[in-house]
Design a protein around this motif. Structure first.
Motif, PDB file in Angstrom:
ATOM      1  N   GLN A 141       0.818  -1.214   0.000  1.00  0.00           N
ATOM      2  CA  GLN A 141       0.000   0.000   0.000  1.00  0.00           C
ATOM      3  C   GLN A 141       0.851   1.263   0.000  1.00  0.00           C
ATOM      4  O   GLN A 141       0.568   2.230  -0.693  1.00  0.00           O
ATOM      5  CB  GLN A 141      -0.910  -0.001   1.237  1.00  0.00           C
ATOM      6  CG  GLN A 141      -2.068  -0.966   1.081  1.00  0.00           C
ATOM      7  CD  GLN A 141      -2.737  -1.281   2.406  1.00  0.00           C
ATOM      8  OE1 GLN A 141      -2.186  -0.982   3.466  1.00  0.00           O
ATOM      9  NE2 GLN A 141      -3.892  -1.882   2.344  1.00  0.00           N
ATOM     10  N   ARG A 196       2.754   1.841  -3.397  1.00  0.00           N
ATOM     11  CA  ARG A 196       1.907   2.163  -4.539  1.00  0.00           C
ATOM     12  C   ARG A 196       1.654   3.663  -4.658  1.00  0.00           C
ATOM     13  O   ARG A 196       1.326   4.159  -5.717  1.00  0.00           O
ATOM     14  CB  ARG A 196       0.571   1.412  -4.406  1.00  0.00           C
ATOM     15  CG  ARG A 196      -0.083   1.130  -5.741  1.00  0.00           C
ATOM     16  CD  ARG A 196      -1.326   0.275  -5.587  1.00  0.00           C
ATOM     17  NE  ARG A 196      -1.060  -0.980  -4.910  1.00  0.00           N
ATOM     18  CZ  ARG A 196      -1.868  -1.518  -3.987  1.00  0.00           C
ATOM     19  NH1 ARG A 196      -2.978  -0.892  -3.623  1.00  0.00           N
ATOM     20  NH2 ARG A 196      -1.577  -2.664  -3.430  1.00  0.00           N
ATOM     21  N   GLN A 197       1.810   4.366  -3.533  1.00  0.00           N
ATOM     22  CA  GLN A 197       1.497   5.798  -3.517  1.00  0.00           C
ATOM     23  C   GLN A 197       2.396   6.604  -4.452  1.00  0.00           C
ATOM     24  O   GLN A 197       3.573   6.378  -4.502  1.00  0.00           O
ATOM     25  CB  GLN A 197       1.630   6.355  -2.106  1.00  0.00           C
ATOM     26  CG  GLN A 197       0.459   5.969  -1.245  1.00  0.00           C
ATOM     27  CD  GLN A 197       0.659   6.357   0.210  1.00  0.00           C
ATOM     28  OE1 GLN A 197       1.693   6.882   0.565  1.00  0.00           O
ATOM     29  NE2 GLN A 197      -0.326   6.074   1.027  1.00  0.00           N
TER      30      GLN A 197
END
Lengths: 247, 217
Positions: free
Chosen positions: A243, A246-247
């Motif tokens: 997570q 992915r930013q």
């Protein structure tokens, strides 16, 4: 090794009402060690560092700072706190005092340092965070990045043995994150003992000796950064990294 | 024998303003000092101090000021020599003002963001130093407007002292009315004088509120 230990947490639990914020935390921190704590929001990482200087009191287990056990009923907690610098997400500078006065307050009122010496100390640390020219302004006149650097200088003026950072860059605009991280890297180069709650993985990679990954109030895994980022041992760690990256 | 309402009578009323102002000043200053103590006790880390201050506030906010005046005035008479009405009124109003100011200022202290407390605590400042150097200077700013607002209320409350025989503005009006039988004229004048005292204070409170009303971070 024992003499080199500055913080140790043994089987620490912390509850907010019925919510278990920390569960069975065991952590040893050596002098000059730099630790990054990461994990999803609500995982207890901020609560963990706030228990070290007892801004939050733990409910079970032991926390020992530099040979002294601390807890809700410890007499003279202020003597422990003055040895621990803390930097907050929202800066928390004192808005009614100038930048210089923000840095002078605790050295004068806590350490009993005379005003000229406190001013000299404050200027020295404002120099260190590279904003000496802002000394006479009020916090409200500064950018977020500048405010956070003042907050770091304010903490350094107490010449702490440990610095705690609680998401120091999370409230900043992206272009200001770098100046604060550079300041923190500067501290690392001076061998400051640091515990940082942050999601800045680049920072973790370059300065941390150890990354501690937390979830649901527990330490899920801890490893050197290169190991944690390349091969997280836990499923939860893998999901979290997925997570973040992915930013 | 009915007297005419003339300049002498009007002057008698106007001159009594000084007693209203004196009583207001004593109660405001005394109540301010005691009220700071109440506010600090209300926000103290020591449980019994908080409890005592809460009880004090509830007692004085939960009973009429007139009863407090009676109790101090007649109570002190019972204890021995009768007390001067000014002294009784000053004591009762001071105790009353301390409760209200204490509660107003408690609110201002607690309006300071927790981050300020935490930062001061983390630096090793103890409770009183934290209050003195970090919290009170900020709380003081937001307290100014409601405090002036309370002063307006206090000036008007002094009129109750007339009932225990203290000759301030209202009592002076009653005395003149008793000899002139011109209640509308007399109490109209009394009301106008209160308005002249209180209106500028109300305006000041509003202006101060616009200036200092918000907490700056």
């Amino acid at each position: 090794m024992d003499a080199d230990r500055i913080i140790s947490m043994e089987a620490v639990d912390k509850y907010f009402g019925n919510f278990r914020a920390l569960h069975d935390i065991n952590l040893e921190v050596s002098r000059r060690e730099r630790i990054v704590l990461c994990g999803p929001s609500g995982s207890g990482k901020s609560t963990l560092i706030r228990c070290i200087n007892q801004i939050e009191h733990h409910d079970k287990g032991r926390i020992i700072f530099d040979g002294m056990e601390v807890g809700a009923h410890t007499k003279g907690l202020d003597k422990v706190r003055r040895e621990i610098g803390m930097v907050f997400q929202s800066f928390n500078l004192f808005p009614h005092l100038t930048v210089l006065e923000n840095c002078m307050l605790a050295p004068m009122k806590v350490r009993g340092i005379a005003k000229p010496a406190a001013a000299a100390l404050a200027r020295e640390h404002l120099e260190q965070v590279r904003i000496p020219e802002q000394a006479d302004k009020y916090p409200g006149q500064l950018s977020g990045g500048q405010q956070q650097r003042v907050a770091i200088a304010r903490a350094l003026c107490m010449q702490p043995k440990v610095m705690l950072f609680d998401e120091p860059t999370s409230a900043l605009d992206p272009e200001m994150v770098k100046e604060v991280l550079e300041t923190m890297i500067g501290l690392a180069e001076n061998d400051m003992t640091m515990l940082c709650v942050t999601h800045e993985m680049g920072f973790a990679r370059s300065v941390a000796h150890r990354v501690i990954f937390m979830d649901q109030g527990e330490i899920v895994e801890e490893a050197p950064p290169e190991e944690f980022f390349a091969h997280p041992a836990s499923e939860r760690g893998r999901v979290f990294l997925g997570q973040i990256l992915r930013q | 024998m009915i007297r005419q309402f003339g300049p002498t009578e009007a002057w008698f009323i106007i001159a009594a303003v000084r007693w209203t102002l004196l009583l207001s000043a004593i109660a405001f200053i005394g109540g301010g000092i005691a009220g700071l103590g109440v506010a600090l006790a209300r926000t103290a880390p020591v449980a019994w101090l908080r409890l005592a201050a809460t009880g004090y506030i509830q007692l004085f906010q939960g009973t009429p000021l007139l009863m407090q005046l009676f109790l101090v005035f007649f109570g002190s008479t019972m204890l021995g020599s009768g007390v001067d009405p000014l002294v009784a009124a000053a004591i009762a109003l001071t105790l009353n003002a301390a409760a209200f100011l204490g509660e107003i200022w408690r609110g201002c202290i607690q309006a300071i963001p927790t981050g300020q407390w935490e930062a001061a605590t983390a630096l090793g400042l103890r409770h009183l130093a934290r209050m003195r150097y970090v919290i009170l200077p900020q709380a003081g700013k937001i307290a100014i407007a409601p405090t002036v607002g309370f002063l307006v209320l206090l000036v008007k409350s002094t009129s109750l002292a007339s009932i225990i025989g203290f000759v301030e503005l209202t009592r002076a009006g009653q005395i003149i009315n008793n000899v002139t039988f011109r209640p509308f004229l007399v109490f109209g004048l009394v009301a106008i004088i209160y308005f002249v005292l209180c209106w500028p204070l109300s305006r000041l409170s509003q202006m101060l509120e616009q200036r200092f009303g918000t907490v700056r971070r």
